[in-house]
Motif scaffolding. Structure first.
Motif, PDB file in Angstrom:
ATOM      1  N   GLN A 374       0.735  -1.240  -0.017  1.00 41.83           N
ATOM      2  CA  GLN A 374      -0.078  -0.007  -0.093  1.00 41.83           C
ATOM      3  C   GLN A 374       0.618   1.256  -0.144  1.00 41.83           C
ATOM      4  O   GLN A 374       0.527   2.294  -0.562  1.00 41.83           O
ATOM      5  CB  GLN A 374      -0.891   0.099   1.186  1.00 41.83           C
ATOM      6  CG  GLN A 374      -2.235  -0.893   1.203  1.00 41.83           C
ATOM      7  CD  GLN A 374      -2.970  -0.560  -0.081  1.00 41.83           C
ATOM      8  OE1 GLN A 374      -3.358   0.635  -0.232  1.00 41.83           O
ATOM      9  NE2 GLN A 374      -3.561  -1.595  -0.630  1.00 41.83           N
ATOM     10  N   ALA A 375       1.843   1.154   0.628  1.00 41.62           N
ATOM     11  CA  ALA A 375       2.937   2.674   0.815  1.00 41.62           C
ATOM     12  C   ALA A 375       3.298   2.599  -0.436  1.00 41.62           C
ATOM     13  O   ALA A 375       3.654   3.906  -0.980  1.00 41.62           O
ATOM     14  CB  ALA A 375       3.966   2.184   1.633  1.00 41.62           C
ATOM     15  N   LYS A 376       3.694   1.635  -1.416  1.00 40.16           N
ATOM     16  CA  LYS A 376       4.478   1.797  -2.718  1.00 40.16           C
ATOM     17  C   LYS A 376       3.123   2.353  -3.615  1.00 40.16           C
ATOM     18  O   LYS A 376       3.319   3.266  -4.611  1.00 40.16           O
ATOM     19  CB  LYS A 376       5.035   0.687  -3.281  1.00 40.16           C
ATOM     20  CG  LYS A 376       6.383   0.285  -2.384  1.00 40.16           C
ATOM     21  CD  LYS A 376       7.153  -0.890  -3.161  1.00 40.16           C
ATOM     22  CE  LYS A 376       8.327  -1.076  -2.430  1.00 40.16           C
ATOM     23  NZ  LYS A 376       9.189  -1.824  -2.966  1.00 40.16           N
ATOM     24  N   LEU A 377       2.051   2.011  -3.330  1.00 42.99           N
ATOM     25  CA  LEU A 377       0.887   2.211  -4.296  1.00 42.99           C
ATOM     26  C   LEU A 377       0.523   3.703  -4.172  1.00 42.99           C
ATOM     27  O   LEU A 377       0.342   4.565  -4.938  1.00 42.99           O
ATOM     28  CB  LEU A 377      -0.329   1.282  -4.044  1.00 42.99           C
ATOM     29  CG  LEU A 377      -1.693   1.852  -4.763  1.00 42.99           C
ATOM     30  CD1 LEU A 377      -1.435   1.855  -6.373  1.00 42.99           C
ATOM     31  CD2 LEU A 377      -2.988   0.989  -4.268  1.00 42.99           C
ATOM     32  N   TRP A 378       0.528   4.094  -2.626  1.00 46.72           N
ATOM     33  CA  TRP A 378       0.265   5.586  -2.711  1.00 46.72           C
ATOM     34  C   TRP A 378       1.399   6.349  -3.019  1.00 46.72           C
ATOM     35  O   TRP A 378       1.229   7.756  -3.319  1.00 46.72           O
ATOM     36  CB  TRP A 378      -0.077   5.839  -0.990  1.00 46.72           C
ATOM     37  CG  TRP A 378      -1.582   5.411  -0.776  1.00 46.72           C
ATOM     38  CD1 TRP A 378      -2.000   4.164  -0.181  1.00 46.72           C
ATOM     39  CD2 TRP A 378      -2.711   6.261  -1.026  1.00 46.72           C
ATOM     40  NE1 TRP A 378      -3.402   4.257  -0.151  1.00 46.72           N
ATOM     41  CE2 TRP A 378      -3.839   5.565  -0.563  1.00 46.72           C
ATOM     42  CE3 TRP A 378      -3.034   7.204  -1.661  1.00 46.72           C
ATOM     43  CZ2 TRP A 378      -5.111   5.843  -0.886  1.00 46.72           C
ATOM     44  CZ3 TRP A 378      -4.164   7.800  -1.754  1.00 46.72           C
ATOM     45  CH2 TRP A 378      -5.117   7.334  -1.459  1.00 46.72           C
ATOM     46  N   THR A 379       2.513   5.929  -3.017  1.00 44.84           N
ATOM     47  CA  THR A 379       3.677   6.780  -3.451  1.00 44.84           C
ATOM     48  C   THR A 379       3.256   7.334  -4.864  1.00 44.84           C
ATOM     49  O   THR A 379       3.675   8.184  -5.487  1.00 44.84           O
ATOM     50  CB  THR A 379       4.994   6.127  -3.591  1.00 44.84           C
ATOM     51  OG1 THR A 379       5.401   5.709  -2.092  1.00 44.84           O
ATOM     52  CG2 THR A 379       6.101   6.909  -4.254  1.00 44.84           C
ATOM     53  N   LEU A 380       2.855   6.204  -5.892  1.00 50.16           N
ATOM     54  CA  LEU A 380       2.546   6.614  -7.301  1.00 50.16           C
ATOM     55  C   LEU A 380       1.254   7.488  -7.129  1.00 50.16           C
ATOM     56  O   LEU A 380       1.368   8.264  -8.221  1.00 50.16           O
ATOM     57  CB  LEU A 380       2.279   5.218  -7.967  1.00 50.16           C
ATOM     58  CG  LEU A 380       3.180   4.159  -8.045  1.00 50.16           C
ATOM     59  CD1 LEU A 380       2.941   2.882  -8.839  1.00 50.16           C
ATOM     60  CD2 LEU A 380       4.500   4.982  -8.846  1.00 50.16           C
ATOM     61  N   ILE A 381       0.186   7.393  -6.483  1.00 54.61           N
ATOM     62  CA  ILE A 381      -1.161   8.124  -6.457  1.00 54.61           C
ATOM     63  C   ILE A 381      -0.350   9.746  -6.203  1.00 54.61           C
ATOM     64  O   ILE A 381      -0.920  10.545  -6.914  1.00 54.61           O
ATOM     65  CB  ILE A 381      -1.916   7.687  -5.542  1.00 54.61           C
ATOM     66  CG1 ILE A 381      -2.562   6.304  -5.870  1.00 54.61           C
ATOM     67  CG2 ILE A 381      -3.109   8.590  -5.426  1.00 54.61           C
ATOM     68  CD1 ILE A 381      -3.396   5.554  -4.966  1.00 54.61           C
ATOM     69  N   TRP A 382       0.294   9.728  -5.238  1.00 54.87           N
ATOM     70  CA  TRP A 382       0.671  11.060  -4.694  1.00 54.87           C
ATOM     71  C   TRP A 382       1.400  11.746  -5.711  1.00 54.87           C
ATOM     72  O   TRP A 382       1.550  12.971  -6.023  1.00 54.87           O
ATOM     73  CB  TRP A 382       1.120  10.932  -3.198  1.00 54.87           C
ATOM     74  CG  TRP A 382       0.328  10.896  -2.340  1.00 54.87           C
ATOM     75  CD1 TRP A 382       0.420   9.802  -1.061  1.00 54.87           C
ATOM     76  CD2 TRP A 382      -0.847  11.755  -1.910  1.00 54.87           C
ATOM     77  NE1 TRP A 382      -0.634   9.904  -0.409  1.00 54.87           N
ATOM     78  CE2 TRP A 382      -1.311  10.788  -0.761  1.00 54.87           C
ATOM     79  CE3 TRP A 382      -1.455  12.557  -2.487  1.00 54.87           C
ATOM     80  CZ2 TRP A 382      -2.492  11.498  -0.262  1.00 54.87           C
ATOM     81  CZ3 TRP A 382      -2.655  13.238  -1.897  1.00 54.87           C
ATOM     82  CH2 TRP A 382      -3.136  12.631  -0.847  1.00 54.87           C
ATOM     83  N   ALA A 383       2.277  11.039  -6.422  1.00 56.96           N
ATOM     84  CA  ALA A 383       3.205  11.729  -7.499  1.00 56.96           C
ATOM     85  C   ALA A 383       2.191  12.305  -8.561  1.00 56.96           C
ATOM     86  O   ALA A 383       2.522  13.369  -9.032  1.00 56.96           O
ATOM     87  CB  ALA A 383       4.143  10.497  -8.248  1.00 56.96           C
ATOM     88  N   GLY A 384       1.210  11.786  -9.004  1.00 59.42           N
ATOM     89  CA  GLY A 384       0.406  12.331  -9.884  1.00 59.42           C
ATOM     90  C   GLY A 384      -0.425  13.389  -9.320  1.00 59.42           C
ATOM     91  O   GLY A 384      -0.581  14.387 -10.063  1.00 59.42           O
ATOM     92  N   VAL A 385      -0.733  13.599  -8.198  1.00 57.29           N
ATOM     93  CA  VAL A 385      -1.370  14.797  -7.566  1.00 57.29           C
ATOM     94  C   VAL A 385      -0.407  15.878  -7.360  1.00 57.29           C
ATOM     95  O   VAL A 385      -0.928  17.171  -7.508  1.00 57.29           O
ATOM     96  CB  VAL A 385      -2.064  14.565  -6.081  1.00 57.29           C
ATOM     97  CG1 VAL A 385      -2.508  15.690  -5.394  1.00 57.29           C
ATOM     98  CG2 VAL A 385      -2.926  13.209  -6.347  1.00 57.29           C
ATOM     99  N   PHE A 386       0.695  15.569  -7.478  1.00 64.25           N
ATOM    100  CA  PHE A 386       1.944  16.554  -7.039  1.00 64.25           C
ATOM    101  C   PHE A 386       1.999  17.451  -8.414  1.00 64.25           C
ATOM    102  O   PHE A 386       2.122  18.640  -8.126  1.00 64.25           O
ATOM    103  CB  PHE A 386       3.183  15.850  -6.771  1.00 64.25           C
ATOM    104  CG  PHE A 386       3.526  16.314  -5.144  1.00 64.25           C
ATOM    105  CD1 PHE A 386       3.899  17.583  -4.941  1.00 64.25           C
ATOM    106  CD2 PHE A 386       4.031  15.399  -4.562  1.00 64.25           C
ATOM    107  CE1 PHE A 386       4.171  17.781  -3.531  1.00 64.25           C
ATOM    108  CE2 PHE A 386       4.729  15.571  -3.399  1.00 64.25           C
ATOM    109  CZ  PHE A 386       4.601  16.920  -2.869  1.00 64.25           C
ATOM    110  N   VAL A 387       1.877  16.932  -9.314  1.00 61.91           N
ATOM    111  CA  VAL A 387       1.943  17.469 -10.750  1.00 61.91           C
ATOM    112  C   VAL A 387       0.820  18.582 -10.896  1.00 61.91           C
ATOM    113  O   VAL A 387       1.056  19.777 -11.281  1.00 61.91           O
ATOM    114  CB  VAL A 387       1.810  16.547 -11.907  1.00 61.91           C
ATOM    115  CG1 VAL A 387       2.063  17.210 -13.180  1.00 61.91           C
ATOM    116  CG2 VAL A 387       3.167  15.566 -11.934  1.00 61.91           C
TER     117      VAL A 387
END
Length: 502
Positions: A374-387
């Motif tokens: 889950q930690a790795k999945l949320w890393t990807l999700i937050w990267a998109g939101v950051f942009v």
């Protein structure tokens, strides 16, 4: 840009994620991913903390502050050091005693899961906005480099590309990869800044230092009586800076997570105090660069030089004036700093999401393998939101370092106030803390968005260093008054019962 500069930039764009993955190693557990199994040397954590909080903003925007004004900004660093000393001896021992991976775990143990979740969500929003500014700041010199090559690339495309590179080693290497890349990239941009000082000194006329002093560009202390709206008045900067540092390094998961990666509380204390000393000298270095640039460009208005934002000033000098190789090194350092900063945020965002929110929503003890996934999945999700968040700041004219500090200050007061309420007001319970927290956010919004003060015939808003002290006071007053409803301070047994009910 010359071929050597472009080659250096390309090497760092490829080498940074590779280095991060190599140094981070394989992540075998969630504890490894979140806090590096608490085996990171304190000196590495020191440089990681400094690089994360000041990297891109320091390189790009702090010189602009001195160019447009003077070096009174450095007074904030005095407050920062005082605040970190308080964090070292007041908050860090509590985190280690609870064996926590999230700063908000302390609030969960003290008040209950409701308060922990509230603080965590607030952190997520604040971090996205504040580091969105940092990511945008990094896109400025990259855009100028591409323009020098005849390429007109929009800011959001550059922002997305930087985020993609950063997410690679964050996803694979965890907090250890983030910390060790921080150490490397800080060395790169500091070396570049020192080199820029020597090159500028060689191109300025004799007596340039005395001229800067005569023009007031080297003014350090500002003992102005206007402590309400003047953000760099001595009292405002030192008091506000101290409480800001307590909030950023004691209640912000971005910094606390690094400090929890140390072997023990003593190493963590050394790391956070040493970082305050390093930040002071780093601020001084980049403020000197800005003052020297003022002399180099004869104090010209950045707009008159064809710059879209004031923060393009130092990147303009890097691209146009530094010799081959050195300009590429500084641009590469800025890029590496940005990737490190964003990767730091991604790791802390995923940690807080999983440990403070996801596990509370599922209401069950999850296997460690699921937590890591889950930690790795949320890393990807937050990267998109950051942009998306970073693209919101492409039109600001204010120095981005001030924008970043203002955003962080908006919620830091409530976060630090919640910790202070838990420590100082023994009878306060979860409902008291949540109500006080929400009230503080509302009061902060009113002061930041709608309240102005008339000083010397001019209207101005409250200086941003006061946002955190204001928030702490409101939280303590509201929470303290609400706690008076309870007949006495709750003992350990009663607190456990209240938490279970919550």
């Amino acid at each position: 840009m010359r071929a050597l500069d472009l080659a250096i930039i390309a090497i760092f764009l490829v080498g940074s994620p590779l280095l991060g993955v190599l140094l981070g190693g394989k992540q075998k557990s969630s504890t490894d991913y979140f806090v590096g199994s608490r085996q990171v040397p304190w000196w590495a954590v020191t440089f990681s903390v400094v690089a994360t909080e000041t990297s891109t903003l320091t390189v790009i925007s702090v010189p602009t502050v001195a160019y447009l004004g003077n070096v009174t900004y450095l007074q904030l660093a005095i407050g920062y050091l005082i605040g970190r000393i308080l964090v070292a001896f007041v908050l860090l021992p509590r985190y280690y005693a609870g064996d926590l991976v999230s700063a908000y775990g302390f609030l969960g143990k003290r008040f209950g899961k409701g308060m922990q979740g509230t603080a965590s969500v607030t952190f997520l929003v604040t971090r996205l906005l504040a580091d969105g500014v940092r990511l945008f700041a990094t896109a400025i010199p990259v855009k100028m480099v591409l323009a020098a090559l005849g390429l007109d690339v929009s800011y959001w495309v550059i922002i997305a590309a930087i985020a993609v590179v950063a997410v690679v080693y964050t996803y694979l290497g965890g907090i250890k990869a983030v910390i060790w890349v921080d150490v490397v990239q800080m060395g790169i941009y500091c070396i570049g800044a020192v080199a820029a000082v020597f090159i500028l000194a060689g191109r300025l006329p004799d007596g340039w230092f005395g001229s800067l002093s005569d023009e007031g560009k080297l003014q350090f202390f500002d003992f102005s009586s206007n402590v309400i709206t003047n953000q760099y008045a001595f009292v405002t900067a030192v008091v506000g800076g101290a409480l800001f540092a307590m909030a950023s390094h004691g209640s912000d998961q971005l910094m606390v997570q690094r400090l929890l990666a140390c072997k023990n509380v003593r190493d963590s204390q050394k790391a956070v105090i040493a970082s305050g000393v390093v930040v002071f000298f780093q601020f001084a270095l980049f403020l000197l660069v800005g003052a020297m640039l003022w002399s180099f460009y004869d104090g010209a208005d950045p707009a008159s030089m064809g710059l879209q934002t004031n923060d393009e000033l130092f990147p303009k000098f890097i691209v146009e004036q530094l010799p081959a190789g050195l300009s590429g090194l500084l641009i590469a350092g800025i890029l590496a700093a940005a990737m490190s900063t964003i990767s730091s945020s991604l790791n802390s965002l995923s940690t807080s999401t999983v440990s403070d929110i996801y596990q509370r929503v599922t209401k069950k003890e999850l296997p460690d393998s699921v937590v890591l996934k889950q930690a790795k999945l949320w890393t990807l999700i937050w990267a998109g939101v950051f942009v998306i968040f970073a693209s919101m700041f492409t039109s600001t004219d204010q120095p981005v370092v001030e924008v970043g500090l203002s955003i962080a200050s908006y919620t830091y007061g409530a976060l630090l106030g919640a910790f202070a309420l838990g420590i100082l007001v023994k009878r306060a319970r979860q409902a008291d803390a949540i109500i006080a927290f929400v009230a503080t956010i509302v009061v902060a919004a009113v002061f930041i968005l709608g309240v102005t003060f008339t000083v010397d015939g001019e209207e101005a808003g409250l200086a941003f260093p006061w946002y955190v002290p204001l928030g702490v006071v409101v939280t303590l007053v509201v929470g303290g008054l609400l706690s008076l409803r309870h007949p006495a301070a709750a003992g350990p047994d009663e607190l456990d019962r209240v938490k279970e009910t919550a």
